[in-house]
Design an enzyme around this catalytic site. Structure first.
Site, PDB file in Angstrom:
ATOM      1  N   LYS A   1      -9.751  10.067  61.097  1.00  0.00           N
ATOM      2  CA  LYS A   1      -9.681   8.826  62.174  1.00  0.00           C
ATOM      3  C   LYS A   1     -11.020   8.067  62.186  1.00  0.00           C
ATOM      4  O   LYS A   1     -11.991   8.082  62.965  1.00  0.00           O
ATOM      5  CB  LYS A   1      -9.420   9.402  63.559  1.00  0.00           C
ATOM      6  CG  LYS A   1      -8.721   8.387  64.534  1.00  0.00           C
ATOM      7  CD  LYS A   1      -8.002   8.957  65.624  1.00  0.00           C
ATOM      8  CE  LYS A   1      -7.550   7.945  66.619  1.00  0.00           C
ATOM      9  NZ  LYS A   1      -6.160   7.239  66.122  1.00  0.00           N
TER      10      LYS A   1
ATOM     11  N   ARG B   1     -30.293  -0.935  55.506  1.00  0.00           N
ATOM     12  CA  ARG B   1     -29.104  -1.235  54.862  1.00  0.00           C
ATOM     13  C   ARG B   1     -28.955  -0.905  53.444  1.00  0.00           C
ATOM     14  O   ARG B   1     -29.398  -1.750  52.517  1.00  0.00           O
ATOM     15  CB  ARG B   1     -28.520  -2.496  55.142  1.00  0.00           C
ATOM     16  CG  ARG B   1     -26.986  -2.562  54.981  1.00  0.00           C
ATOM     17  CD  ARG B   1     -26.719  -4.050  54.918  1.00  0.00           C
ATOM     18  NE  ARG B   1     -25.336  -3.980  54.280  1.00  0.00           N
ATOM     19  CZ  ARG B   1     -24.708  -4.037  53.187  1.00  0.00           C
ATOM     20  NH1 ARG B   1     -25.708  -3.693  52.059  1.00  0.00           N
ATOM     21  NH2 ARG B   1     -23.700  -3.859  52.578  1.00  0.00           N
TER      22      ARG B   1
ATOM     23  N   HIS C   1     -25.813   1.142  50.650  1.00  0.00           N
ATOM     24  CA  HIS C   1     -24.636   1.999  50.712  1.00  0.00           C
ATOM     25  C   HIS C   1     -24.971   3.541  50.637  1.00  0.00           C
ATOM     26  O   HIS C   1     -24.354   4.225  51.710  1.00  0.00           O
ATOM     27  CB  HIS C   1     -23.876   1.967  49.495  1.00  0.00           C
ATOM     28  CG  HIS C   1     -23.094   0.335  49.417  1.00  0.00           C
ATOM     29  ND1 HIS C   1     -23.794  -0.730  49.603  1.00  0.00           N
ATOM     30  CD2 HIS C   1     -21.986   0.076  49.469  1.00  0.00           C
ATOM     31  CE1 HIS C   1     -22.925  -1.705  49.449  1.00  0.00           C
ATOM     32  NE2 HIS C   1     -21.786  -1.303  49.546  1.00  0.00           N
TER      33      HIS C   1
ATOM     34  N   TYR D   1     -13.674   8.174  65.437  1.00  0.00           N
ATOM     35  CA  TYR D   1     -13.414   7.916  66.776  1.00  0.00           C
ATOM     36  C   TYR D   1     -12.393   8.624  67.121  1.00  0.00           C
ATOM     37  O   TYR D   1     -11.528   9.210  66.447  1.00  0.00           O
ATOM     38  CB  TYR D   1     -13.246   6.371  67.096  1.00  0.00           C
ATOM     39  CG  TYR D   1     -11.953   5.920  66.581  1.00  0.00           C
ATOM     40  CD1 TYR D   1     -11.610   5.809  65.254  1.00  0.00           C
ATOM     41  CD2 TYR D   1     -10.921   5.697  67.429  1.00  0.00           C
ATOM     42  CE1 TYR D   1     -10.621   5.420  64.829  1.00  0.00           C
ATOM     43  CE2 TYR D   1      -9.903   5.137  67.375  1.00  0.00           C
ATOM     44  CZ  TYR D   1      -9.601   4.949  65.923  1.00  0.00           C
ATOM     45  OH  TYR D   1      -8.394   4.599  65.598  1.00  0.00           O
TER      46      TYR D   1
ATOM     47  N   LEU E   1      -2.287   9.899  59.813  1.00  0.00           N
ATOM     48  CA  LEU E   1      -3.152  10.395  60.888  1.00  0.00           C
ATOM     49  C   LEU E   1      -2.125  11.118  61.640  1.00  0.00           C
ATOM     50  O   LEU E   1      -1.205  10.664  62.265  1.00  0.00           O
ATOM     51  CB  LEU E   1      -3.680   9.436  61.615  1.00  0.00           C
ATOM     52  CG  LEU E   1      -4.961   9.668  62.577  1.00  0.00           C
ATOM     53  CD1 LEU E   1      -4.606  10.282  63.829  1.00  0.00           C
ATOM     54  CD2 LEU E   1      -6.116  10.483  61.959  1.00  0.00           C
TER      55      LEU E   1
ATOM     56  N   GLU F   1       3.419   5.799  58.617  1.00  0.00           N
ATOM     57  CA  GLU F   1       3.264   5.479  60.144  1.00  0.00           C
ATOM     58  C   GLU F   1       2.942   4.112  60.579  1.00  0.00           C
ATOM     59  O   GLU F   1       3.060   3.139  59.490  1.00  0.00           O
ATOM     60  CB  GLU F   1       1.940   6.290  60.570  1.00  0.00           C
ATOM     61  CG  GLU F   1       0.708   5.987  59.681  1.00  0.00           C
ATOM     62  CD  GLU F   1      -0.514   6.674  60.009  1.00  0.00           C
ATOM     63  OE1 GLU F   1      -0.612   7.555  61.106  1.00  0.00           O
ATOM     64  OE2 GLU F   1      -1.493   6.825  59.366  1.00  0.00           O
TER      65      GLU F   1
ATOM     66  N   ARG G   1     -10.136  17.393  66.536  1.00  0.00           N
ATOM     67  CA  ARG G   1      -9.880  16.365  65.581  1.00  0.00           C
ATOM     68  C   ARG G   1     -11.328  15.456  65.069  1.00  0.00           C
ATOM     69  O   ARG G   1     -11.442  15.323  64.051  1.00  0.00           O
ATOM     70  CB  ARG G   1      -8.636  15.505  65.795  1.00  0.00           C
ATOM     71  CG  ARG G   1      -8.263  14.712  64.751  1.00  0.00           C
ATOM     72  CD  ARG G   1      -6.862  13.759  65.121  1.00  0.00           C
ATOM     73  NE  ARG G   1      -7.035  12.923  66.193  1.00  0.00           N
ATOM     74  CZ  ARG G   1      -6.264  12.041  66.500  1.00  0.00           C
ATOM     75  NH1 ARG G   1      -4.882  12.384  66.300  1.00  0.00           N
ATOM     76  NH2 ARG G   1      -6.270  11.623  67.500  1.00  0.00           N
TER      77      ARG G   1
HETATM   78  C1  LIG Z   1      -4.674   7.410  66.393  1.00  0.00           C
HETATM   79  C2  LIG Z   1      -3.602   7.099  65.379  1.00  0.00           C
HETATM   80  C3  LIG Z   1      -2.602   7.489  65.823  1.00  0.00           C
HETATM   81  C4  LIG Z   1      -2.085   8.397  67.078  1.00  0.00           C
HETATM   82  O1  LIG Z   1      -2.536   9.454  67.174  1.00  0.00           O
HETATM   83  P1  LIG Z   1      -2.428  10.046  68.726  1.00  0.00           P
HETATM   84  O2  LIG Z   1      -3.664  11.320  68.503  1.00  0.00           O
HETATM   85  O3  LIG Z   1      -1.286  10.504  69.213  1.00  0.00           O
HETATM   86  O4  LIG Z   1      -2.909   8.944  69.613  1.00  0.00           O
HETATM   87  C5  LIG Z   1      -1.489   7.297  64.738  1.00  0.00           C
HETATM   88  N1  LIG Z   1      -1.753   6.897  63.542  1.00  0.00           N
HETATM   89  C6  LIG Z   1      -3.139   6.071  63.215  1.00  0.00           C
HETATM   90  C7  LIG Z   1      -3.370   5.483  62.095  1.00  0.00           C
HETATM   91  C8  LIG Z   1      -4.206   6.486  64.386  1.00  0.00           C
HETATM   92  O5  LIG Z   1      -5.181   5.943  64.342  1.00  0.00           O
END
Ligand SMILES: *Cc1c(COP(=O)(O)O)cnc(C)c1O
Length: 283
Positions: A144, A98, A100, A31, A200, A176, A50
């Site tokens: 993501k 369903r 895996h 996403y 990320l 993070e 991305r």
């Molecule tokens: C989306 C996200 C971010 C921030 O990313 P942006 O592109 O700046 O919105 C940071 N860490 C994680 C785990 C995320 O999912």
């Protein structure tokens, strides 16, 4: 509200999602969240790039081209008359019995819809408190993914304890937040975790690094420990929705003088100036 479901814009009430969609059953998909300012999607190309990278890393081939997707997202913005807010979009591997494992031929499902929110100005002005927790996520945090179970557990824990975010610590090093990247400043040098498989790589993170370059502010993409974070002069987190969010308290301990850092505020200003020049770009 009008929602994009694959190629069609439909009313929210008319959206039908199959219960055997692998996104629903396994979180098997990816996403993005994009910020809309003045009706324009900010850094849309970067988010789309991305999105494609995340898809390809988990073996999903988006049926649309990047340009087609961009056109569809712009339709969602227009149809919903979205001026200030965001757009959420996701792609799942598709619908299948369903199990895996999956057959190669299944068709991915795309949805996109508007998010109604505004800049969190009060928190940006006053600063926020955060908690820390062990980073128990997998080691492909660069994707993501829709799989956010540990992220949501830790964000929920923060909120239930009056904090804005949880910051993850892996092997003693700060990685993070659950949905944000983190920066610290000590003795006029800014530090943030390098962009590797353990974070990320935020679009906001990358934009901030560009701005630091432009403004000749020294930074390093280098690991730092929780103790170094607590000893920092200034700390801030970044994301599409938070922009630059000052952190004034970590695990109950005050950072710097307990107020949003001067440099943090300046860096947010640089970002806001940049956002003010926003215009639609070609892909
Ligand atoms: C989306 C996200 C971010 C921030 O990313 P942006 O592109 O700046 O919105 C940071 N860490 C994680 C785990 C995320 O999912």
């Amino acid at each position: 509200m009008k929602v994009l479901v694959n190629n069609d814009l439909v009313r929210r009430e008319d959206v039908r999602i199959d219960f055997e969609d692998r996104g629903y059953q396994f979180g098997d998909g990816i996403y993005e969240v994009v910020r809309i300012y003045k009706g324009i999607a900010y850094e849309l190309n970067e988010h789309i790039n991305r999105f494609y990278r995340s898809a390809i890393e988990i073996g999903i081939t988006p049926p649309q081209s990047k340009n087609e997707l961009k056109g569809k997202l712009e339709e969602v913005i227009k149809e919903n008359k979205l001026l200030d807010g965001g757009i959420y979009f996701q792609m799942t591997r598709g619908v299948a019995p369903r199990k895996h494992q999956y057959e190669k031929g299944i068709t991915p499902n795309l949805i996109a819809y508007p998010l109604y929110f505004t800049r969190p100005e009060k928190q940006q002005n006053e600063g926020v408190s955060v908690l820390t927790a062990d980073d128990l996520r997998w080691q492909r945090c660069d994707i993501k993914s829709l799989n956010l179970l540990y992220n949501i557990m830790m964000k929920q824990n923060a909120h239930e304890n009056g904090a804005f975010e949880t910051i993850f610590i892996r092997d003693e090093f700060v990685t993070e937040g659950t949905s944000t990247n983190i920066f610290m400043m000590k003795d006029n040098v800014i530090r943030t975790h390098p962009a590797n498989n353990n974070i990320l790589n935020g679009i906001t993170r990358m934009k901030i690094l560009q701005l630091l370059n432009k403004e000749h502010i020294t930074y390093e993409e280098k690991l730092f420990t929780k103790q170094e974070l607590l000893d920092a002069d200034e700390v801030f987190i970044t994301s599409t929705t938070s922009e630059v969010m000052p952190v004034t308290k970590i695990d109950g301990q005050i950072i710097g003088n307990g107020k949003p850092g001067m440099n943090t505020m300046k860096i947010h200003e640089f970002l806001l100036e940049e956002i003010n020049t926003i215009q639609i770009e070609a892909l």
